[in-house]
Motif scaffolding. Structure first.
Motif, short mmCIF file in Angstrom:
data_model
loop_
_atom_site.label_atom_id
_atom_site.label_comp_id
_atom_site.label_asym_id
_atom_site.label_seq_id
_atom_site.Cartn_x
_atom_site.Cartn_y
_atom_site.Cartn_z
N GLU A 67 -59.92 68.33 -40.29
CA GLU A 67 -61.13 68.18 -41.09
C GLU A 67 -61.11 66.81 -41.76
O GLU A 67 -60.55 65.86 -41.23
N LEU A 68 -61.72 66.70 -42.93
CA LEU A 68 -61.73 65.43 -43.66
C LEU A 68 -60.36 65.16 -44.26
O LEU A 68 -59.85 65.99 -45.03
N PRO A 69 -59.72 64.03 -43.92
CA PRO A 69 -58.42 63.70 -44.54
C PRO A 69 -58.62 63.26 -45.99
O PRO A 69 -58.65 62.07 -46.32
N ALA A 70 -58.74 64.24 -46.86
CA ALA A 70 -59.14 63.98 -48.25
C ALA A 70 -58.16 63.08 -48.99
O ALA A 70 -58.56 62.21 -49.76
N VAL A 71 -56.87 63.30 -48.76
CA VAL A 71 -55.88 62.49 -49.48
C VAL A 71 -55.98 61.03 -49.07
O VAL A 71 -55.94 60.12 -49.90
N GLY A 78 -59.79 54.90 -51.58
CA GLY A 78 -60.85 54.63 -52.56
C GLY A 78 -60.29 54.08 -53.86
O GLY A 78 -60.82 53.12 -54.42
N VAL A 79 -59.21 54.70 -54.35
CA VAL A 79 -58.59 54.23 -55.59
C VAL A 79 -58.05 52.82 -55.43
O VAL A 79 -58.22 51.96 -56.31
N PHE A 80 -57.40 52.56 -54.31
CA PHE A 80 -56.82 51.23 -54.06
C PHE A 80 -57.91 50.16 -54.01
O PHE A 80 -57.78 49.10 -54.63
N VAL A 81 -58.97 50.42 -53.27
CA VAL A 81 -60.04 49.44 -53.13
C VAL A 81 -60.72 49.18 -54.47
O VAL A 81 -60.95 48.03 -54.87
N LEU A 82 -61.02 50.23 -55.22
CA LEU A 82 -61.67 50.06 -56.52
C LEU A 82 -60.78 49.30 -57.49
O LEU A 82 -61.26 48.46 -58.27
N ALA A 83 -59.47 49.57 -57.44
CA ALA A 83 -58.55 48.90 -58.36
C ALA A 83 -58.40 47.42 -58.06
O ALA A 83 -58.06 46.63 -58.96
N THR A 84 -58.64 47.02 -56.81
CA THR A 84 -58.45 45.61 -56.44
C THR A 84 -59.75 44.83 -56.38
O THR A 84 -59.74 43.65 -56.02
N ILE A 85 -60.87 45.43 -56.76
CA ILE A 85 -62.14 44.70 -56.78
C ILE A 85 -62.15 43.58 -57.82
O ILE A 85 -62.55 42.45 -57.50
#
Length: 228
Positions: free
Chosen positions: A155-159, A165-172
């Motif tokens: 299914e969706l690999p939620a982890v 998502g956290v990594f990308v947002l933190a490095t913006i």
């Protein structure tokens, strides 16, 4: 911390200082404790923090030697004048800031996290992009391993999605600051980074800016980056 003024624009009220630690710090007119202007090469004391200098004030290079008797010169005439102190690239006994690819990436995530002032050379830009890509690959790999062990692969690999998502947002923030400093380095205003929001061609325009060589002279955003 003690440092040396590299650049100060009295009209716009901002400048840059090289600290005794080899790092550059930006400052504005409101950060000056006593003076309303700073001459290039002036020795100063300041409080560093987040790539910025606060409570900046000039010091007299001879203050430290005022209480000690002057040593006689070899000729026996006048005492020798104290040698001026320099910091950053002009220092002989101070370690300069490292200019390796990893060093640029690490400083981008630490002291330059919210730094939108100064300049960034091409090596700094692509060093950050390289290790950002490596770090994202590691994050994806960890997420996939966790999802696989939890049976989420069908299914969706939620982890995996969550970690990415956290990594990308933190490095913006450091990524935006890096692009702004790269534009400064080629003599352009950082506001041009907004072209990234133009559909289709915005990213290509930013890529072209990232490939332009450093201006080999001091400009209004600071001196030539170390290592150029």
């Amino acid at each position: 911390m003690r440092g040396e003024v590299l650049h100060y624009d009295e009209t716009q009220g901002f400048g840059f200082i090289t600290g005794a630690d080899g790092n550059r710090y930006s400052f504005a007119r409101e950060n000056l404790r006593r003076e309303t202007s700073m001459a290039k090469g002036a020795l100063v004391e300041f409080q560093p923090g987040g790539g910025h200098a606060r409570d900046v004030f000039s010091i007299n290079a001879q203050t430290a030697a005022a209480g000690a008797p002057a040593a006689p010169s070899r000729t026996g005439n006048a005492p020798e004048a104290p040698k001026p102190q320099h910091f950053g690239r002009s220092a002989d006994n101070e370690p300069a800031a490292a200019t390796g690819l990893w060093d640029y990436f690490w400083r981008g995530l630490t002291e330059n996290y919210f730094n939108f002032a100064g300049r960034a050379r091409r090596k700094e830009y692509w060093g950050f992009c390289l290790f950002w890509t490596i770090a994202l690959t590691v994050v994806v790999s960890i997420g996939l391993l966790i999802d696989d062990s939890m049976g989420n692969m069908e299914e969706l690999p939620a982890v995996t999605v969550g970690l990415c998502g956290v990594f990308v947002l933190a490095t913006i923030p450091p990524w935006i600051g890096l692009n702004v400093r790269r534009l400064h380095d080629i003599g352009l205003t950082g506001w041009l980074f907004l072209v990234v929001f133009i559909p289709t061609i915005g990213g290509l325009i930013i890529l072209v800016f990232a490939l332009v060589p450093t201006q080999a002279r001091e400009n209004q955003w600071g001196p030539v980056p170390a290592g150029v």
